[in-house]
Design a protein around this motif. Structure first.
Motif, PDB file in Angstrom:
ATOM      1  N   ILE A 222       0.827  -1.204   0.000  1.00  0.00           N
ATOM      2  CA  ILE A 222       0.000   0.000   0.000  1.00  0.00           C
ATOM      3  C   ILE A 222       0.863   1.257   0.000  1.00  0.00           C
ATOM      4  O   ILE A 222       0.612   2.216  -0.750  1.00  0.00           O
ATOM      5  CB  ILE A 222      -0.946   0.017   1.217  1.00  0.00           C
ATOM      6  N   SER A 223       1.893   1.282   0.832  1.00  0.00           N
ATOM      7  CA  SER A 223       2.721   2.493   0.925  1.00  0.00           C
ATOM      8  C   SER A 223       3.466   2.765  -0.378  1.00  0.00           C
ATOM      9  O   SER A 223       3.565   3.928  -0.812  1.00  0.00           O
ATOM     10  CB  SER A 223       3.698   2.384   2.098  1.00  0.00           C
ATOM     11  N   LYS A 224       3.956   1.729  -1.038  1.00  0.00           N
ATOM     12  CA  LYS A 224       4.651   1.929  -2.313  1.00  0.00           C
ATOM     13  C   LYS A 224       3.707   2.493  -3.371  1.00  0.00           C
ATOM     14  O   LYS A 224       4.067   3.388  -4.138  1.00  0.00           O
ATOM     15  CB  LYS A 224       5.250   0.610  -2.793  1.00  0.00           C
ATOM     16  N   LEU A 225       2.489   1.962  -3.404  1.00  0.00           N
ATOM     17  CA  LEU A 225       1.495   2.449  -4.361  1.00  0.00           C
ATOM     18  C   LEU A 225       1.112   3.894  -4.062  1.00  0.00           C
ATOM     19  O   LEU A 225       0.997   4.728  -4.969  1.00  0.00           O
ATOM     20  CB  LEU A 225       0.258   1.546  -4.308  1.00  0.00           C
ATOM     21  N   ALA A 226       0.927   4.194  -2.790  1.00  0.00           N
ATOM     22  CA  ALA A 226       0.529   5.545  -2.390  1.00  0.00           C
ATOM     23  C   ALA A 226       1.613   6.573  -2.712  1.00  0.00           C
ATOM     24  O   ALA A 226       1.316   7.694  -3.141  1.00  0.00           O
ATOM     25  CB  ALA A 226       0.208   5.570  -0.903  1.00  0.00           C
ATOM     26  N   VAL A 227       2.865   6.184  -2.522  1.00  0.00           N
ATOM     27  CA  VAL A 227       3.970   7.093  -2.833  1.00  0.00           C
ATOM     28  C   VAL A 227       3.956   7.457  -4.318  1.00  0.00           C
ATOM     29  O   VAL A 227       4.159   8.614  -4.694  1.00  0.00           O
ATOM     30  CB  VAL A 227       5.324   6.454  -2.438  1.00  0.00           C
ATOM     31  N   ARG A 228       3.692   6.461  -5.173  1.00  0.00           N
ATOM     32  CA  ARG A 228       3.645   6.728  -6.613  1.00  0.00           C
ATOM     33  C   ARG A 228       2.545   7.731  -6.963  1.00  0.00           C
ATOM     34  O   ARG A 228       2.685   8.524  -7.887  1.00  0.00           O
ATOM     35  CB  ARG A 228       3.422   5.427  -7.394  1.00  0.00           C
ATOM     36  N   HIS A 229       1.443   7.667  -6.206  1.00  0.00           N
ATOM     37  CA  HIS A 229       0.317   8.559  -6.486  1.00  0.00           C
ATOM     38  C   HIS A 229       0.309   9.803  -5.592  1.00  0.00           C
ATOM     39  O   HIS A 229      -0.640  10.584  -5.637  1.00  0.00           O
ATOM     40  CB  HIS A 229      -0.999   7.789  -6.308  1.00  0.00           C
ATOM     41  N   LYS A 230       1.352   9.938  -4.760  1.00  0.00           N
ATOM     42  CA  LYS A 230       1.487  11.098  -3.868  1.00  0.00           C
ATOM     43  C   LYS A 230       0.290  11.234  -2.924  1.00  0.00           C
ATOM     44  O   LYS A 230      -0.260  12.316  -2.714  1.00  0.00           O
ATOM     45  CB  LYS A 230       1.681  12.374  -4.688  1.00  0.00           C
ATOM     46  N   ILE A 231      -0.097  10.100  -2.329  1.00  0.00           N
ATOM     47  CA  ILE A 231      -1.203  10.050  -1.374  1.00  0.00           C
ATOM     48  C   ILE A 231      -0.631   9.843   0.027  1.00  0.00           C
ATOM     49  O   ILE A 231       0.291   9.042   0.218  1.00  0.00           O
ATOM     50  CB  ILE A 231      -2.172   8.884  -1.697  1.00  0.00           C
ATOM     51  N   LYS A 232      -1.161  10.521   1.007  1.00  0.00           N
ATOM     52  CA  LYS A 232      -0.706  10.351   2.382  1.00  0.00           C
ATOM     53  C   LYS A 232      -1.180   9.011   2.939  1.00  0.00           C
ATOM     54  O   LYS A 232      -2.301   8.585   2.665  1.00  0.00           O
ATOM     55  CB  LYS A 232      -1.207  11.494   3.261  1.00  0.00           C
ATOM     56  N   VAL A 233      -0.306   8.391   3.734  1.00  0.00           N
ATOM     57  CA  VAL A 233      -0.584   7.064   4.283  1.00  0.00           C
ATOM     58  C   VAL A 233      -0.596   7.113   5.806  1.00  0.00           C
ATOM     59  O   VAL A 233       0.293   7.697   6.433  1.00  0.00           O
ATOM     60  CB  VAL A 233       0.484   6.041   3.842  1.00  0.00           C
ATOM     61  N   ALA A 234      -1.613   6.470   6.390  1.00  0.00           N
ATOM     62  CA  ALA A 234      -1.667   6.280   7.842  1.00  0.00           C
ATOM     63  C   ALA A 234      -1.793   4.789   8.127  1.00  0.00           C
ATOM     64  O   ALA A 234      -2.461   4.061   7.386  1.00  0.00           O
ATOM     65  CB  ALA A 234      -2.853   7.027   8.444  1.00  0.00           C
TER      66      ALA A 234
END
Length: 379
Positions: free
Chosen positions: A312-324
């Motif tokens: 999830i974090s790798k995918l979110a980084v690609r889309h510039k989405i914040k992760v909790a």
């Protein structure tokens, strides 16, 4: 982060082992977020990485039915009613091997990988093939076995013969007796993908027996015997079938069931979390999301290597989405998880609380943590 439109939060948690399924954990977090911010757009996408609960997660996301069959359990003398998920719309069977050959089926005193077998998992695969499966996803977490997948292959018609030409017995303790491997005459299988979250090879220092054997009840002596048996299996497969399975990354998953699936079912190993992400349509939802909330029972450094949080974090980084991350326990420093693109991590387990207490109060604790997260997002 606020825009003119409502805040969009994607809730994509794994199971909290021993207490909450992934769909239930996501539901709790969703309800908590909407209770304080009903204007938010919250999208629920339960996650899994190929471990226990992957079948439940994919069934919840894709729709389908449970198919149950009486099969051999983790030990040869056991019979269990095991189930797999049937996604009729595209003919996909999702088989979690733990349902037939899992550690959860055994009492501690029954754990003995010299005797445990994947035969029941092979029976589920056979049932799915007979049903007309066009694809099989084999989730390999939670196994009680170190038999190299020989049990499952036997259920599909393969023969593993000793020097007298007789079939060997069940379990990892029998692998060294294999002299001849005989393929079934008419075995036709659909594409099979092994969903896994590990990259361990079949044999050696980082192999199935040495790394995972102790979790399944193996003593030091058993580990040596099991590893030797897996090496013998790999050599025999190489000589008689022409497949090289000893050093394939991930072949050691589920006590070598992954290796057996490659050798005897023409399967391939794929990252479980990536498969679930694709099946769920998660990436499309990220295009206009502000936050994604993920998590599992324990957030440790292993979570950052092939597990749900990592994917999830790798995918979110690609889309510039914040992760909790919401987890029962957080054992990763802020410095490390920030480096992985994770903005915050909250533990549900309170200081001084025992593990049993946290499991009993899992729903309440997760809801409370989600409320705290909502307040932080809104601040």
């Amino acid at each position: 982060m606020f825009y003119n439109c409502a805040v969009k939060v994607i809730v994509a948690l794994d199971k909290f082992k021993g207490s909450l399924t992934a769909p239930r954990a996501c539901e709790i977090v969703c309800d908590a977020l909407l209770s304080t911010h009903p204007d938010w757009h919250v999208v629920v996408k339960p996650m899994a990485d190929g471990g226990e609960g992957t079948d439940e997660t994919l069934l919840a996301e894709l729709g389908g039915v449970w198919i149950s069959r009486s099969v051999m359990g983790s030990l040869p003398e056991m019979t269990v009613l095991a189930r797999y998920a049937w996604i009729a719309k595209d003919g996909t069977a999702v088989i979690a091997m733990a349902n037939a050959s899992g550690l959860v089926l055994l009492k501690p005193e029954q754990q003995n990988p010299l005797r445990t077998t994947t035969y029941g998992t092979g029976e589920l695969i056979h049932e799915a093939v007979e049903r007309g499966a066009k694809r099989i996803w084999l989730a390999v977490g939670g196994s009680a076995t170190v038999d190299g997948g020989v049990g499952a292959a036997t259920a599909l018609g393969w023969q593993f013969l000793d020097k007298q030409g007789k079939p060997i017995g069940f379990g990892g303790g029998e692998l060294h007796r294999i002299v001849e491997i005989v393929a079934p005459a008419d075995l036709t299988l659909p594409p099979i993908e092994v969903l896994s979250d590990v990259d361990n090879p079949l044999c050696g220092e980082h192999g199935a027996a040495r790394v995972f054997g102790p979790q399944k009840g193996a003593t030091v002596e058993m580990i040596e015997q099991l590893d030797a048996g897996l090496q013998h299996l790999a050599e025999t497969v190489k000589e008689q079938i022409g497949r090289h399975i000893a050093d394939i990354p991930g072949a050691g998953a589920a006590g070598g069931l992954a290796a057996g699936a490659i050798a005897f079912m023409n399967a391939r190993i794929v990252p479980g979390i990536e498969t679930v992400i694709r099946a769920s349509g998660l990436e499309a939802e990220l295009l206009d999301a502000d936050w994604i909330v993920t998590g599992e029972g324990r957030f440790d450094e292993q979570s950052l290597r092939g597990k749900v949080v990592s994917g999830i974090s790798k995918l979110a980084v690609r889309h510039k989405i914040k992760v909790a991350v919401l987890a029962g326990g957080v054992q990763v420093s802020k410095e490390i998880f920030r480096r992985e693109g994770i903005h915050m991590a909250l533990a549900t387990m309170k200081p001084g609380m025992t593990l049993n207490e946290s499991i009993m109060l899992a729903e309440e604790l997760l809801s409370s943590a989600a409320l705290e997260l909502a307040a932080r997002i809104a601040s």
